[in-house]
Design an enzyme around this catalytic site. Structure first.
Site, mmCIF file in Angstrom:
data_model
loop_
_atom_site.group_PDB
_atom_site.id
_atom_site.type_symbol
_atom_site.label_atom_id
_atom_site.label_comp_id
_atom_site.label_asym_id
_atom_site.label_seq_id
_atom_site.Cartn_x
_atom_site.Cartn_y
_atom_site.Cartn_z
ATOM 1 N N TYR A 104 0.868 -1.181 0.000
ATOM 2 C CA TYR A 104 0.000 0.000 0.000
ATOM 3 C C TYR A 104 0.905 1.232 0.000
ATOM 4 O O TYR A 104 2.077 1.139 -0.358
ATOM 5 C CB TYR A 104 -0.912 -0.130 1.240
ATOM 6 C CG TYR A 104 -2.063 0.813 1.289
ATOM 7 C CD1 TYR A 104 -2.958 0.916 0.227
ATOM 8 C CD2 TYR A 104 -2.289 1.614 2.412
ATOM 9 C CE1 TYR A 104 -4.027 1.802 0.278
ATOM 10 C CE2 TYR A 104 -3.362 2.484 2.473
ATOM 11 C CZ TYR A 104 -4.225 2.579 1.406
ATOM 12 O OH TYR A 104 -5.274 3.453 1.459
ATOM 13 N N ARG A 157 -5.925 10.430 -10.834
ATOM 14 C CA ARG A 157 -5.310 11.075 -9.650
ATOM 15 C C ARG A 157 -4.837 9.969 -8.727
ATOM 16 O O ARG A 157 -5.486 9.631 -7.759
ATOM 17 C CB ARG A 157 -6.351 11.986 -8.976
ATOM 18 C CG ARG A 157 -5.829 13.018 -8.040
ATOM 19 C CD ARG A 157 -5.389 12.483 -6.663
ATOM 20 N NE ARG A 157 -6.429 12.240 -5.703
ATOM 21 C CZ ARG A 157 -6.488 11.145 -4.922
ATOM 22 N NH1 ARG A 157 -5.589 10.194 -4.991
ATOM 23 N NH2 ARG A 157 -7.466 11.003 -4.058
ATOM 24 N N LYS A 175 -5.832 -1.904 -2.892
ATOM 25 C CA LYS A 175 -6.981 -1.637 -2.001
ATOM 26 C C LYS A 175 -7.730 -2.936 -1.721
ATOM 27 O O LYS A 175 -8.151 -3.198 -0.599
ATOM 28 C CB LYS A 175 -7.931 -0.626 -2.656
ATOM 29 C CG LYS A 175 -7.375 0.791 -2.737
ATOM 30 C CD LYS A 175 -7.682 1.609 -1.493
ATOM 31 C CE LYS A 175 -7.006 2.971 -1.567
ATOM 32 N NZ LYS A 175 -7.196 3.783 -0.367
ATOM 33 N N GLU A 247 -12.153 5.035 -6.704
ATOM 34 C CA GLU A 247 -10.841 5.301 -6.110
ATOM 35 C C GLU A 247 -9.963 6.094 -7.063
ATOM 36 O O GLU A 247 -9.804 5.723 -8.237
ATOM 37 C CB GLU A 247 -10.164 3.957 -5.795
ATOM 38 C CG GLU A 247 -8.949 4.063 -4.927
ATOM 39 C CD GLU A 247 -9.250 4.433 -3.482
ATOM 40 O OE1 GLU A 247 -10.100 3.785 -2.850
ATOM 41 O OE2 GLU A 247 -8.619 5.379 -2.972
ATOM 42 N N ASP A 248 -9.407 7.157 -6.559
ATOM 43 C CA ASP A 248 -8.385 7.930 -7.272
ATOM 44 C C ASP A 248 -8.816 8.394 -8.662
ATOM 45 O O ASP A 248 -8.023 8.391 -9.620
ATOM 46 C CB ASP A 248 -7.060 7.148 -7.304
ATOM 47 C CG ASP A 248 -6.415 7.107 -5.909
ATOM 48 O OD1 ASP A 248 -7.091 7.507 -4.934
ATOM 49 O OD2 ASP A 248 -5.250 6.699 -5.785
ATOM 50 N N ASP A 270 -13.972 6.446 -1.913
ATOM 51 C CA ASP A 270 -13.069 6.269 -0.778
ATOM 52 C C ASP A 270 -12.321 7.559 -0.450
ATOM 53 O O ASP A 270 -12.083 7.871 0.716
ATOM 54 C CB ASP A 270 -12.075 5.163 -1.150
ATOM 55 C CG ASP A 270 -11.196 4.758 -0.002
ATOM 56 O OD1 ASP A 270 -11.686 4.733 1.129
ATOM 57 O OD2 ASP A 270 -10.021 4.435 -0.255
ATOM 58 N N ASP A 271 -11.931 8.302 -1.475
ATOM 59 C CA ASP A 271 -11.124 9.513 -1.248
ATOM 60 C C ASP A 271 -11.946 10.612 -0.598
ATOM 61 O O ASP A 271 -11.443 11.374 0.221
ATOM 62 C CB ASP A 271 -10.531 9.989 -2.577
ATOM 63 C CG ASP A 271 -9.665 8.903 -3.177
ATOM 64 O OD1 ASP A 271 -8.689 8.518 -2.538
ATOM 65 O OD2 ASP A 271 -10.011 8.396 -4.269
ATOM 66 N N ASN A 379 -0.545 11.688 0.108
ATOM 67 C CA ASN A 379 0.262 10.498 -0.168
ATOM 68 C C ASN A 379 0.933 10.623 -1.528
ATOM 69 O O ASN A 379 0.460 11.379 -2.367
ATOM 70 C CB ASN A 379 -0.647 9.258 -0.195
ATOM 71 C CG ASN A 379 -1.285 8.988 1.148
ATOM 72 O OD1 ASN A 379 -0.636 9.105 2.174
ATOM 73 N ND2 ASN A 379 -2.551 8.651 1.138
HETATM 74 N N1 LIG Z 1 -4.710 9.896 3.947
HETATM 75 C C1 LIG Z 1 -5.685 9.449 3.193
HETATM 76 O O1 LIG Z 1 -6.405 8.513 3.546
HETATM 77 C C2 LIG Z 1 -5.960 10.103 1.888
HETATM 78 C C3 LIG Z 1 -5.083 10.980 1.334
HETATM 79 N N2 LIG Z 1 -5.362 11.570 0.142
HETATM 80 C C4 LIG Z 1 -4.331 12.428 -0.425
HETATM 81 O O2 LIG Z 1 -4.787 13.756 -0.481
HETATM 82 C C5 LIG Z 1 -4.202 14.406 -1.594
HETATM 83 C C6 LIG Z 1 -5.278 15.138 -2.380
HETATM 84 O O3 LIG Z 1 -6.244 14.242 -2.877
HETATM 85 P P1 LIG Z 1 -7.654 14.787 -3.403
HETATM 86 O O4 LIG Z 1 -8.312 15.629 -2.390
HETATM 87 O O5 LIG Z 1 -8.401 13.610 -3.888
HETATM 88 O O6 LIG Z 1 -7.180 15.659 -4.647
HETATM 89 P P2 LIG Z 1 -7.918 16.874 -5.339
HETATM 90 O O7 LIG Z 1 -7.212 17.111 -6.606
HETATM 91 O O8 LIG Z 1 -9.385 16.653 -5.351
HETATM 92 O O9 LIG Z 1 -7.629 18.087 -4.336
HETATM 93 C C7 LIG Z 1 -6.402 18.722 -4.155
HETATM 94 C C8 LIG Z 1 -6.693 20.118 -3.644
HETATM 95 O O10 LIG Z 1 -5.501 20.717 -3.239
HETATM 96 C C9 LIG Z 1 -5.429 22.027 -3.827
HETATM 97 N N3 LIG Z 1 -4.037 22.399 -3.971
HETATM 98 C C10 LIG Z 1 -3.135 21.934 -4.864
HETATM 99 N N4 LIG Z 1 -1.956 22.537 -4.672
HETATM 100 C C11 LIG Z 1 -2.100 23.380 -3.640
HETATM 101 C C12 LIG Z 1 -1.229 24.287 -2.975
HETATM 102 N N5 LIG Z 1 0.046 24.409 -3.339
HETATM 103 N N6 LIG Z 1 -1.728 24.996 -1.950
HETATM 104 C C13 LIG Z 1 -3.021 24.855 -1.570
HETATM 105 N N7 LIG Z 1 -3.884 24.010 -2.167
HETATM 106 C C14 LIG Z 1 -3.433 23.282 -3.183
HETATM 107 C C15 LIG Z 1 -6.174 21.874 -5.119
HETATM 108 O O11 LIG Z 1 -6.589 23.132 -5.579
HETATM 109 P P3 LIG Z 1 -6.482 23.500 -7.149
HETATM 110 O O12 LIG Z 1 -7.558 22.709 -7.808
HETATM 111 O O13 LIG Z 1 -6.719 24.949 -7.137
HETATM 112 O O14 LIG Z 1 -5.105 23.063 -7.560
HETATM 113 C C16 LIG Z 1 -7.340 21.010 -4.671
HETATM 114 O O15 LIG Z 1 -8.330 21.783 -4.028
HETATM 115 C C17 LIG Z 1 -3.464 13.334 -2.394
HETATM 116 O O16 LIG Z 1 -2.086 13.412 -2.095
HETATM 117 C C18 LIG Z 1 -4.004 12.041 -1.849
HETATM 118 O O17 LIG Z 1 -3.041 11.007 -1.872
HETATM 119 C C19 LIG Z 1 -6.530 11.361 -0.532
HETATM 120 C C20 LIG Z 1 -7.443 10.477 -0.041
HETATM 121 C C21 LIG Z 1 -7.192 9.751 1.183
HETATM 122 C C1 LIG Z 2 -5.134 6.784 0.639
HETATM 123 C C2 LIG Z 2 -5.778 7.185 -0.587
HETATM 124 O O1 LIG Z 2 -6.853 6.694 -0.908
HETATM 125 C C3 LIG Z 2 -5.151 8.168 -1.434
HETATM 126 O O2 LIG Z 2 -4.115 8.712 -1.076
HETATM 127 O O3 LIG Z 2 -5.708 8.422 -2.506
HETATM 128 MG MG LIG Z 3 -7.321 7.040 -2.926
#
Ligand SMILES: NC(=O)C1=CN([C@@H]2O[C@H](COP(=O)(O)OP(=O)(O)OC[C@H]3O[C@@H](n4cnc5c(N)ncnc54)[C@H](OP(=O)(O)O)[C@@H]3O)[C@@H](O)[C@H]2O)C=CC1
Ligand SMILES: CC(=O)C(=O)O
Ligand SMILES: [Mg+2]
Length: 523
Positions: A104, A157, A175, A247-248, A270-271, A379
């Site tokens: 993972y 993503r 997963k 997912e992603d 999931d995200d 991540n």
């Molecule tokens: N720990 C866990 O269980 C999980 C972790 N994650 C992690 O979270 C991260 C984001 O995933 P996700 O939310 O799906 O992605 P998205 O693309 O949906 O969201 C990312 C967000 O971050 C913003 N952003 C990007 N760069 C910057 C910056 N420099 N400063 C401020 N904001 C910024 C983007 O804005 P804009 O569109 O304006 O660029 C957008 O709003 C990934 O790394 C993923 O691995 C996700 C799911 C689960």
């Molecule tokens: C953990 C997870 O689902 C992610 O980083 O997208």
């Molecule tokens: Mg994910």
């Protein structure tokens, strides 16, 4: 099952023993007994030694530990999964803290990046634009008929690594292996799927080893039509209660797919939702340490995407459930953009961009709060907003810290700090098990809240006292059974569960449904 718990290792026509040795679901390698070797034409195909599963596990772990590079360990694990599935799961279950970072995050991220060059035997099912009009036929090529859970991505993503196209397959595969190892869902009912609509990753498009469609991503109608065909075909082939985990997907598709299918299919993202549930759980747990309730705190998010807004909305929902305030009032506690005007007590990183929580940010949080709660959720490790060491050092040992990918414990001024891993892996396996075992027909946000509370309740007083907000992954099977029970209980309460009568003890029922990797005896 036979009368004495023995099973026949095939349900199609019996072939030679060699096929059995090459069937990962039934292969036991050197653990086949003399009787089994005799009965199944294995004599001579194996060396004479008969090993126990425990000895095989010891040997496999010994070999694995000799690899220094995590990606080599990943490849060795995938090879094992394809050779001897039960041994693979025994390793993963018994050594979960050691092997989770391999199968993972973070290693799975690197595996996806290098998927083209490490690709050996295909895993999972690929559905591409070329399959338009015949998605159902493609689904029927999958060797298993009884599927209960699908994890599907379109690879746009992948963690915080961006568009990896078809190479995203590592994610649904990983997963689902957690569904089995952590949640006890049988591997035969799990189906990893990657939908290939092209990629906008120029590097991949130029790579001669790229395994996916070499074209730009389909958008709009072309994309929607393929997804619609897929969603219909899945229900047609596997029935109403098939669980589909998105997912992603990239932000723009993630929300629209969830909204489009949440009332017609058993789906969750999931995200957006799994992450929200695990973070809410961490908060409930942390507030036992920090004092106050959700509505007493102010939340600042860096990153307002799937994870960020998913978490924010679930926090707001929980506040409305616990107080008399409206969702609009609850949302006022949550800031998703800048930090200038507010004094956050909780800082959550979901930006997908590494090292954004600088020394200045952590110091500011520490000047505002006696115990700043900092979650760096992005991540893999390279994208974490800060490291555990940075959080503890810059806050002078005051931070309560959790991250999406694991960090080792940190010693600061002689004291050992154990960071939490705020990852949806705590939630989705137990959540999925709960849905499947009660025959749920739809996902409701209240089920996510039940999962959060179910997880938070697993943190002991002793752990709280040490600043730990998530229980250890080594107890994940017990944790998943409790989450599953909490989810099923809520599903019954909401009239969403179809299994009747309701089992009296849902925790016991969850445990009784869980897959065990122990070898069966073959007659
Ligand atoms: N720990 C866990 O269980 C999980 C972790 N994650 C992690 O979270 C991260 C984001 O995933 P996700 O939310 O799906 O992605 P998205 O693309 O949906 O969201 C990312 C967000 O971050 C913003 N952003 C990007 N760069 C910057 C910056 N420099 N400063 C401020 N904001 C910024 C983007 O804005 P804009 O569109 O304006 O660029 C957008 O709003 C990934 O790394 C993923 O691995 C996700 C799911 C689960
Ligand atoms: C953990 C997870 O689902 C992610 O980083 O997208
Ligand atoms: Mg994910």
């Amino acid at each position: 099952m036979g009368n004495n718990g023995e099973v026949t290792p095939w349900n199609m026509s019996i072939s030679s023993g060699n096929v059995l040795l090459r069937d990962p679901r039934h292969n036991k390698g050197l653990a086949f007994t003399e009787k089994e070797r005799e009965a199944h034409y294995l004599n001579g195909l194996l060396p004479p030694t008969i090993a126990t599963q425990e000895l095989q596990e010891k040997k496999a772990m010994h070999i694995l530990r000799q690899y220094e590079v995590p990606l080599q360990k990943y490849i060795a694990m995938i090879d094992l999964q394809e050779r001897n599935e039960r041994l693979f799961y025994k390793l993963l279950i018994d050594n979960v803290e050691e092997l989770l970072p391999i199968v993972y995050t973070p290693t799975v991220g690197e595996a996806c990046q290098k998927f083209g060059s490490i690709f050996r035997r295909p895993q999972g099912l690929y559905i591409s634009l070329k399959d338009k009009g015949k998605v159902l036929q493609v689904l029927r090529n999958w060797p298993e008929r009884d599927i209960e859970v699908i994890v599907v991505t379109d690879g746009e993503r992948i963690l915080g690594l961006g568009d990896l196209g078809c190479q995203g397959m590592g994610i649904p595969v990983g997963k689902l292996s957690l569904y089995t190892a952590l949640g006890g869902v049988r591997p035969s009912v799990c189906l990893p799927i990657t939908i290939d609509v092209g990629t906008n990753n120029e590097k991949l498009l130029a790579d001669e080893f790229y395994i996916g469609l070499k074209q730009k991503r389909a958008r709009g109608e072309e994309y929607d039509e393929l997804l619609e065909e897929f969603m219909k075909a899945v229900k047609l082939n596997y029935g109403e209660k098939i669980l589909i985990q998105f997912e992603d997907f990239a932000n723009h598709n993630a929300f629209s797919l969830l909204n489009r299918y949440r009332n017609t299919h058993l789906v969750f993202n999931d995200d957006i939702q799994g992450t929200a549930s695990v973070v809410l759980s961490g908060l409930l747990s942390a507030f036992k340490l920090l004092g106050g309730t959700l509505s007493d705190h102010t939340f600042l998010f860096l990153g307002a995407g799937e994870a960020g807004t998913g978490i924010a909305e679930l926090i707001a929902l929980q506040i409305t459930k616990k107080t008399n305030c409206s969702i609009e009032e609850a949302r006022k506690k949550i800031w998703l953009v800048d930090s200038k005007a507010i004094k956050p007590t909780v800082l959550i990183g979901t930006s997908g961009v590494g090292r954004q929580f600088t020394q200045e940010v952590v110091e500011t949080m520490s000047s505002l709060n006696e115990k700043p709660l900092i979650m760096a959720l992005s991540n893999p490790t390279s994208q974490a907003e800060c490291t555990a060491e940075e959080a503890y050092t810059w806050s002078k040992g005051r931070a309560i810290f959790a991250s999406g990918s694991p960090f080792d414990p940190v010693t600061y001024e002689g004291k050992v700090f154990v960071p939490g891993q705020a990852n949806n892996a705590y939630i989705f396996p137990g959540f999925g098990l709960g849905l499947i075992m009660c025959g749920a027909t739809r996902v409701h946000d209240d089920l996510l809240l039940a999962a959060s509370e179910g997880l938070a309740s697993q943190v002991t007083e002793e752990e709280h006292a040490k600043g730990i907000i998530f229980p250890p992954f080594s107890c994940i099977r017990k944790i998943s059974a409790n989450i599953a029970a909490a989810v099923a209980d809520k599903a019954y309460e909401l009239g969403l569960a179809s299994l009747q009568p309701r089992p009296e003890d849902l925790v016991k029922f969850a445990e009784s449904c869980m897959y065990s990797p122990v070898y069966p005896s073959y007659r």
